[in-house]
Write an enzyme that holds these catalytic residues in place. Structure first.
Site, PDB file in Angstrom:
ATOM      1  N   ARG A 123     -11.010   1.730  -9.845  1.00  0.00           N
ATOM      2  CA  ARG A 123     -10.111   2.860 -10.066  1.00  0.00           C
ATOM      3  C   ARG A 123     -10.240   3.380 -11.494  1.00  0.00           C
ATOM      4  NH1 ARG A 123      -4.456   1.128  -7.115  1.00  0.00           N
ATOM      5  NH2 ARG A 123      -5.274   1.152  -5.009  1.00  0.00           N
ATOM      6  N   SER A 162      -6.750  -5.819  -6.008  1.00  0.00           N
ATOM      7  CA  SER A 162      -8.008  -6.258  -5.424  1.00  0.00           C
ATOM      8  C   SER A 162      -9.106  -6.221  -6.478  1.00  0.00           C
ATOM      9  CB  SER A 162      -8.362  -5.341  -4.256  1.00  0.00           C
ATOM     10  OG  SER A 162      -9.712  -5.429  -3.971  1.00  0.00           O
ATOM     11  N   ASP A 171       0.843  -1.175   0.000  1.00  0.00           N
ATOM     12  CA  ASP A 171       0.000   0.000   0.000  1.00  0.00           C
ATOM     13  C   ASP A 171       0.894   1.245   0.000  1.00  0.00           C
ATOM     14  OD1 ASP A 171      -2.194   1.509   0.039  1.00  0.00           O
ATOM     15  OD2 ASP A 171      -2.827   1.015   2.068  1.00  0.00           O
ATOM     16  N   GLY A 172       0.492   2.249  -0.731  1.00  0.00           N
ATOM     17  CA  GLY A 172       1.192   3.521  -0.657  1.00  0.00           C
ATOM     18  C   GLY A 172       1.930   3.923  -1.911  1.00  0.00           C
ATOM     19  N   ASN A 204     -10.262  -2.928  -6.836  1.00  0.00           N
ATOM     20  CA  ASN A 204      -9.412  -1.976  -7.549  1.00  0.00           C
ATOM     21  C   ASN A 204      -9.894  -1.706  -8.968  1.00  0.00           C
ATOM     22  OD1 ASN A 204      -6.358  -3.123  -5.978  1.00  0.00           O
ATOM     23  ND2 ASN A 204      -7.705  -1.442  -5.451  1.00  0.00           N
TER      24      ASN A 204
END
Lengths: 472, 405
Positions: free
Chosen positions: A100, A94, A49-50, A97
């Site tokens: 997005r 995911s 993450d990030g 996701n």
């Protein structure tokens, strides 16, 4: 921002110099070698993450952030595998996701395809690490060309068995659990193959029936009195030399018992009524035999060791639909503040050290708790040198890791001879008597502890251990 | 690990001298950093060589492993010191916080503490732990004598736990959290629901004035247990319209007292729930009432939610993560037990299993429900206290939910 950029360029320039590079890599080697001296988690999961936040902070493209994230992954994989981690599971994408922006999803897919194709080109290099790639998730959501690259990479590395890299590609854990439940249901509603197809056994039912009938006739004629309990008879049959007559008669009584009452395990379900079975209908497996282990075996991570450590970067403290089932009693979850592209050995080292510290403590504690007397060679990592055996499968899914680790020693420890146990009992009794008579031992705590330590290992494994009689 | 030049080259696909990197170039770049072609083959070769030449060859690996052992011990030692300092630091910090923010059993103070929060969880979940030394005894199928023997300590731990739960419920009532679930691994709480209810009512009365309209009505529930809201709940005299409530911006309709739902979870609501559901589904499928394709995530979610609970918004780990106290306490309990020759297998499992690593450990919390739950823990926390609760709420208010986007 500019200062940090300049700093980083200076740092890069220093790092590029050969001595610095050499020193850094030797330090890394040394640290990894040191880590290997302690217990190492067998299965580590990462939530990467990030990447986007990193890109935003450094004013670069989101996709570039993902690229840097991939490099961080490569670094950390190297650390893991060299330290001896068997399975690494990463949360790459995911199912959620897909919400997005399309260009980002497309870029991620493209990146996955390119990286996997590159990996496939360097197949023999990957073999050196002995890692095989597996992709967990919903394949039907992936684009065809990406799927092709995935399949190629998976097939190319399938023969490696030293380590595993699980890439959760379009994955959510609820979806995984659902799939596991669905597959279990499907498995259990598939009829067992009829007895004839279950492999030919060298006995035919008709001849057995004939034998039974003849024995019955003979027993009737002889008016022998068979014992009422077939179990007792089994014991006597194995002990007695007069084998044939007894064993056959026991068989007949067992058969009679079987016929009079259906097997208890099938009672609860109307499907398994005796008539249906005798009608040669499909025999279905018993749903009551489903356990947590059954479901675990149907998860995507079925043949992986239990999850020991889960690391999530970027300071978000959620599981976010990742490894829900696998995060069980002994999984330590670590949330780190750093963003994923910054994640490296230096961030991972404290995590590992702390994990080792707790694990060693837990082991020491359990050793102190009474195992000490009988276990001399407690290797903290009994299977570090054998990559193929992850761990003995235990029927009880929630047995603590300690019982797993010490599984074989426990059996050995159970065989404590009577003499030592009675000796211990005497000691304990003497101590109790001393207590009751009011004489305080010099070190009451220590004395009790010692006593307990030696007494515990015997009593622990003897469920029917006779209780001490306290002096009245 | 490859150096900076190689990394750059690899990333851009351009070699340092400006050419575009081909497959072979990339391999060349990486070659020096890869492990030797075949570790196992190399080691066997080495072994063979060693048999010819015994004096020299062992030294290097032995030295290396000695060095590694040394570094490992040093790291562990340093870490022990560090963690002791950290634990002390956190203990002191917690002390200071709990002096600064003390609730004094006054709802107004608690409400002031949470006033600035942008949001408050609808469903709070808390993991608590029974005193480790006694939890082992209650889970293990020990003989009745041993439980009789350890009764005072057991009861003490249980009363403390019940008191903690009552406190947490009161804080929730004050902050306006309507739903709270308490996870305690062994499930002792649900065997003592009436006791819990009594002590909770008493605690509530010490927080709220007896005639207050804010005294919440209490419902204690456990999965597979009937809901417990007995008639002996405090007399709900219809109170006058109080201006105090208006000040705090609470729902001012005096006719509906706030509800507080307390749900008691245990390890059997974890994986076992899903196993039970699978069994039921399997039976249905075998009877032809359901096709495997009908098993969807929505179905499971609905069933699990109905049988135990939905997703909590915030999960607070309040089980003590410190080992020292636990180890000491269990040592005390153990002496007594071993003297009576009463150790059984469950004890080993539990003593090591009570949290085999570090801070965050879900201890078998229901897996289906923790999907998007914000998990909060206080590092090195020592048990249930108000400041931890408060920090959790503050943290939750700041957290950002992205839902995959």
């Amino acid at each position: 921002m500019t200062t940090s950029l300049r700093m980083s360029s200076i740092r890069n320039w220093i790092l590029q110099s050969p001595p610095a590079e050499w020193a850094l890599s030797s330090v890394r080697d040394l640290l990894i070698g040191a880590l290997k001296q302690g217990p190492i988690p067998r299965h580590v999961a990462f939530v990467m993450d990030g990447n986007r936040r990193f890109a935003r902070h450094h004013h670069i493209e989101t996709v570039e952030g993902h690229n840097l994230g991939f490099e961080a992954l490569a670094r950390i994989l190297e650390v893991c595998y060299r330290a001896g981690v068997r399975v690494v599971t990463i949360y790459a994408f995911s199912i959620e996701n897909f919400k997005r922006p399309k260009y980002e999803v497309d870029a991620l897919m493209e990146m996955a395809r390119v990286k996997l194709t590159q990996l496939a080109q360097h197949g023999e290099l990957l073999d050196r690490y002995g890692a095989s790639i597996r992709v967990l998730g919903q394949r039907h959501l992936i684009r065809a060309d990406v799927l092709e690259a995935i399949d190629e990479a998976v097939n190319l590395t399938a023969h490696n068995d030293r380590a595993v890299l699980n890439v959760c590609f379009p994955y959510t854990s609820r979806d995984e659990i659902t799939t596991a439940i669905r597959n279990t249901v499907a498995d259990y509603s598939r009829p067992l193959p009829p007895p004839g197809e279950r492999g030919s056994r060298p006995f035919s039912e008709s001849s057995i029936t004939r034998n039974i009938n003849s024995t019955r006739l003979s027993t009737l004629r002889e008016e022998a009195s068979p014992d009422t309990l077939p179990a007792a008879e089994h014991v006597s049959a194995s002990a007695e030399p007069n084998f044939t007559s007894h064993s056959t008669s026991s068989l007949s009584s067992a058969e009679a018992l079987e016929a009079s009452s259906p097997p208890t395990s099938h009672l609860h379900s109307p499907e398994f009524s005796p008539q249906k079975v005798s009608n040669n209908a499909a025999i279905l497996p018993d749903p009551e035999t489903i356990t947590a282990q059954t479901l675990t075996d149907h998860m995507f991570t079925a043949d992986c060791p239990p999850l020991d450590l889960l690391v999530r970067t970027s300071g978000v403290e959620r599981l976010s639909d990742f490894m829900l089932w696998q995060c069980h009693e002994h999984t330590s979850i670590v949330f780190l503040k750093c963003l994923w592209p910054e994640f490296d050995l230096w961030q991972f080292l404290p995590v590992l050290v702390e994990w080792q510290w707790w694990r060693r403590r837990a082991l020491q504690k359990s050793v102190v708790e009474g195992l000490k007397g009988d276990i001399h060679h407690h290797n903290e990592q009994p299977e570090r040198d054998s990559p193929h055996r992850y761990e003995p499968r235990v029927s009880q899914p929630d047995t603590s890791f300690c019982a797993i680790v010490y599984g074989h020693e426990l059996v050995a420890a159970g065989e404590v001879d009577e003499r030592r146990r009675s000796e211990r009992q005497d000691n304990a009794q003497r101590y109790l008597a001393a207590l009751e008579s009011g004489a305080q031992p010099l070190f009451p705590h220590r004395a009790g502890n010692d006593d307990g330590r030696r007494d515990g290992d015997g009593a622990r494994h003897q469920a029917t251990h006779p209780r001490l009689d306290r002096p009245a | 690990m490859p150096g900076v030049v190689e990394t750059q080259a690899f990333r851009r696909g351009v070699l340092p001298d400006g050419r575009t990197a081909s497959k072979e170039d990339r391999e060349q770049l990486l070659k020096p950093y890869l492990p030797s072609p075949n570790d196992s083959a190399a080691s066997t070769q080495k072994l063979q060589r060693n048999s010819f030449n015994v004096s020299r060859p062992h030294l290097r690996p032995v030295l290396a492993s000695l060095l590694h052992k040394l570094i490992f011990s040093t790291i562990q030692l340093v870490f022990s010191i560090y963690i002791t300092i950290r634990q002390t630091y956190h203990a002191v910090l917690d002390r200071i916080f709990s002096i600064l923010y003390h609730h004094h059993r006054t709802p107004e103070l608690i409400r002031r503490d949470v006033k600035g929060l942008s949001r408050v969880p609808k469903h709070l979940s808390v993991i608590v732990d029974l005193n480790p030394s006694t939890s082992s005894r209650s889970t293990s199928p020990g003989s009745t004598e041993s439980t009789n023997e350890s009764k005072p300590e057991d009861a003490e731990a249980l009363m403390k736990l019940i008191g903690d739960v009552a406190e947490i419920s009161c804080w929730c009532a004050c902050t306006g959290i309507p739903m709270i679930s308490i996870y305690e691994r062994t499930g002792v709480l649900r065997q003592h629901i009436p006791t819990l209810h009594r002590s909770l009512t008493r605690m509530m009365q010490s927080y709220f004035p007896p005639s207050s309209s804010q005294l919440p009505s209490l419902h204690i529930r456990a999965p597979h247990h009937p809901s417990y809201s007995p008639p002996s709940s405090p007399p709900s005299s219809p109170p006058p319209y109080s201006d105090e409530m208006e000040q705090n911006g609470e729902p001012t309709d005096p006719s509906d007292r706030p509800n507080l739902n307390l749900l008691l979870l245990s390890a059997s609501d974890g994986r076992e729930t899903l196993v039970d559901l699978t069994k039921t589904l399997t039976e249905m499928a075998q009877r032809g009432k359901l096709r495997p394709a009908d098993v969807t995530s929505e179905l499971i979610d609905a069933e699990v939610t109905a049988s135990s609970c939905g997703e909590p918004d915030l999960l607070v780990l309040m089980a003590p993560s410190s080992y020292r106290g636990a180890a000491f306490r269990s040592a005390k309990g153990r002496v007594r037990k071993t003297l009576a020759g009463q150790i059984d297998h469950g004890d080993i499992q539990d003593s090591s299993g009570s949290g085999a690593g570090g801070d965050v450990c879900l201890r078998g919390y229901p897996p289906w429900q923790v999907r998007l739950t914000e998990i909060f823990h206080v590092q090195d926390n020592s048990g249930v206290d108000y400041q931890g609760f408060l920090r959790a709420l503050h943290r939750y208010a700041k957290a950002e939910m992205r839902l995959g986007r």
